[in-house]
Design an enzyme around this catalytic site. Sequence first.
Site, PDB file in Angstrom:
ATOM      1  N   LYS A 134       3.610  11.834 -16.066  1.00  0.00           N
ATOM      2  CA  LYS A 134       2.567  12.828 -16.221  1.00  0.00           C
ATOM      3  C   LYS A 134       1.196  12.174 -15.999  1.00  0.00           C
ATOM      4  CE  LYS A 134       0.619  13.826 -20.374  1.00  0.00           C
ATOM      5  NZ  LYS A 134      -0.215  12.823 -21.017  1.00  0.00           N
TER       6      LYS A 134
ATOM      7  N   HIS B 285       3.359  17.521 -24.443  1.00  0.00           N
ATOM      8  CA  HIS B 285       4.032  17.085 -25.670  1.00  0.00           C
ATOM      9  C   HIS B 285       4.166  18.202 -26.713  1.00  0.00           C
ATOM     10  CE1 HIS B 285       3.415  13.358 -23.712  1.00  0.00           C
ATOM     11  NE2 HIS B 285       2.225  13.072 -24.202  1.00  0.00           N
TER      12      HIS B 285
ATOM     13  N   LYS C 104      11.487  10.126 -27.935  1.00  0.00           N
ATOM     14  CA  LYS C 104      11.351   9.622 -29.307  1.00  0.00           C
ATOM     15  C   LYS C 104      12.590  10.008 -30.102  1.00  0.00           C
ATOM     16  CE  LYS C 104       6.281   9.903 -29.329  1.00  0.00           C
ATOM     17  NZ  LYS C 104       5.636   8.653 -29.697  1.00  0.00           N
TER      18      LYS C 104
ATOM     19  N   ASP D  46       0.903  -1.148   0.000  1.00  0.00           N
ATOM     20  CA  ASP D  46       0.000   0.000   0.000  1.00  0.00           C
ATOM     21  C   ASP D  46       0.941   1.196   0.000  1.00  0.00           C
ATOM     22  OD1 ASP D  46      -1.452   2.194   0.716  1.00  0.00           O
ATOM     23  OD2 ASP D  46      -2.790   1.102   2.066  1.00  0.00           O
TER      24      ASP D  46
HETATM   25  C1  BG6 Z   1      -0.093  10.361 -23.707  1.00  0.00           C
HETATM   26  C2  BG6 Z   1      -1.530  10.835 -23.619  1.00  0.00           C
HETATM   27  O1  BG6 Z   1       0.734  11.207 -22.968  1.00  0.00           O
HETATM   28  O2  BG6 Z   1       0.326  10.375 -25.078  1.00  0.00           O
HETATM   29  C3  BG6 Z   1      -2.413   9.947 -24.456  1.00  0.00           C
HETATM   30  O3  BG6 Z   1      -1.959  10.789 -22.263  1.00  0.00           O
HETATM   31  C4  BG6 Z   1      -1.907   9.883 -25.876  1.00  0.00           C
HETATM   32  O4  BG6 Z   1      -3.753  10.424 -24.454  1.00  0.00           O
HETATM   33  C5  BG6 Z   1      -0.426   9.500 -25.904  1.00  0.00           C
HETATM   34  O5  BG6 Z   1      -2.670   8.904 -26.558  1.00  0.00           O
HETATM   35  C6  BG6 Z   1       0.142   9.625 -27.312  1.00  0.00           C
HETATM   36  O6  BG6 Z   1       1.439   9.105 -27.349  1.00  0.00           O
HETATM   37  P1  BG6 Z   1       2.061   8.518 -28.696  1.00  0.00           P
HETATM   38  O7  BG6 Z   1       3.467   8.179 -28.318  1.00  0.00           O
HETATM   39  O8  BG6 Z   1       1.232   7.329 -29.056  1.00  0.00           O
HETATM   40  O9  BG6 Z   1       1.956   9.609 -29.719  1.00  0.00           O
END
Ligand code: BG6
Length: 489
Positions: A145, A237, A179, A92
Amino acid sequence: MPSITVESCTFALFGALGDLALRKLFPALYQLDRAGLLHADTRIFALARENGEAQQHLASIGEHLLRHVPAGEVDKVVLQRFQARLSYLTMDFLQGDDYDALAEQVGSGERVIAYFATPASVYGGICANLARVGLSERTRVVLEKPIGHDLESSRAVNDAVAQYFPETRIYRIDHYLGKETVQNLIALRFANSLFETQWNQNHISHVEITVAEKVGIEGRWGYFDQAGQLRDMIQNHLLQLLCLIAMDPPSELSADSIRDEKVKVLKALEPITAAQLSRQVVRGQYVAGSSDGKAVPGYLQEENSNTQSDTETFVAIRADIRNWRWAGVPFYLRTGKRMAEKMSQIVIHFKETPHYIFAPEQRQLIGNKLIIRLQPDEGIALQVMTKDQGLDKGMQLRSHALQLNFSDTYRSARIPDAYERLLLEVMRGNQNLFVRKDEIECAWLWCDQLIAGWKQLGDAPKPYAAGTWGPMGSIALITRDGRSWYGDL
Ligand code: BG6
């Protein structure tokens, strides 16, 4: 053999039976093992609340691993070695006593990497308990996040963690920074004088950043509906991508030099007030449509949905940066769920030549474009003008792409998943690809203002059919400035 060495460490993976851990973290650790990038003595503690037999939980982790690692990349020897590193502990996360058992099993000496794949509300509690059992001094913490849902709540989370850990041992994840092509932005910009000399308002007319997803909400309605696309994608992002495109050259390749420059960009973002919203921002929500030829439900018909929700699943924004380099150069950001394709790309539009001498009807072709494709088909293309071949063509112009396609160039090499890179960098103690506290706060400040404007105006999202490129308003947003989204011409 890998050319980098990594120290032995112990991973403490909090939230080990959650979706992120099963889908991304264990497969990434396995791939690091396969690449020879996990030290022979490295161990992994899978920590979760679920009671029951440890062996059963470990077996379930193994099953998920096989589901998420491509069959051709499953190596029996590596798999056995990887599974031998794993232990499961029921915990927990807010219960102090459970940490005594963890401390005992971790033993003394080794570096600990504590990965919080849990709601941010328990980050502070985990940190306090790690400190209480004497583990904090040798631990790096990795925070997933979302860190809060606005400036105030993100400060509360960061402050709770900072009571026990210095910023130098806090690794905030934005998986886009892991990436390969995103990291390539740094190489592209700062290892090529060709681009850097053109990288400003004298030569660039505007920039587009699109992160389009084909998927809908996929069982995440509860979380997503509280967040919406602005908090889920733009705050982190897309603003990180914008920073990497817009920042000044750092003086060195160190974490703080890079992050100092990114913070300057975030601070220079022009706030978008309620009065500017209708011209600069479009919110959308998908309604029923089709994807890959199949009918798919709208956002309000997804599993566990609340039919009254006005949460946005699409946002397009015209952002402006108030500094010498970017004055007068709009950055058009666009991201949505259930769009026509999964595609992330940045398009840099260069200005026209100062004096045009070719046929008037060809003028719309003019203007070089640099297209940076982040996913899928990672690569870079530079659109240049040439003369069409042939005696009958006169001085007819043609736009050609100079292409660099990474999967063709590195044919034999697989493109690693972002989490592999990020976990490796945590082990190496390199914070270049992680987000500093002030970056997160500046990003929240800008987003909070925008959200406050929506609330003030009661701005409802515009509908768009699933499987399309978003509401019509997002086209108007850019055509109003005499431009169009790349590919829409
Ligand atoms: C995440 C979001 O951070 O990134 C998601 O919470 C989203 O909603 C995802 O789908 C997209 O990541 P990627 O790498 O698939 O473009």
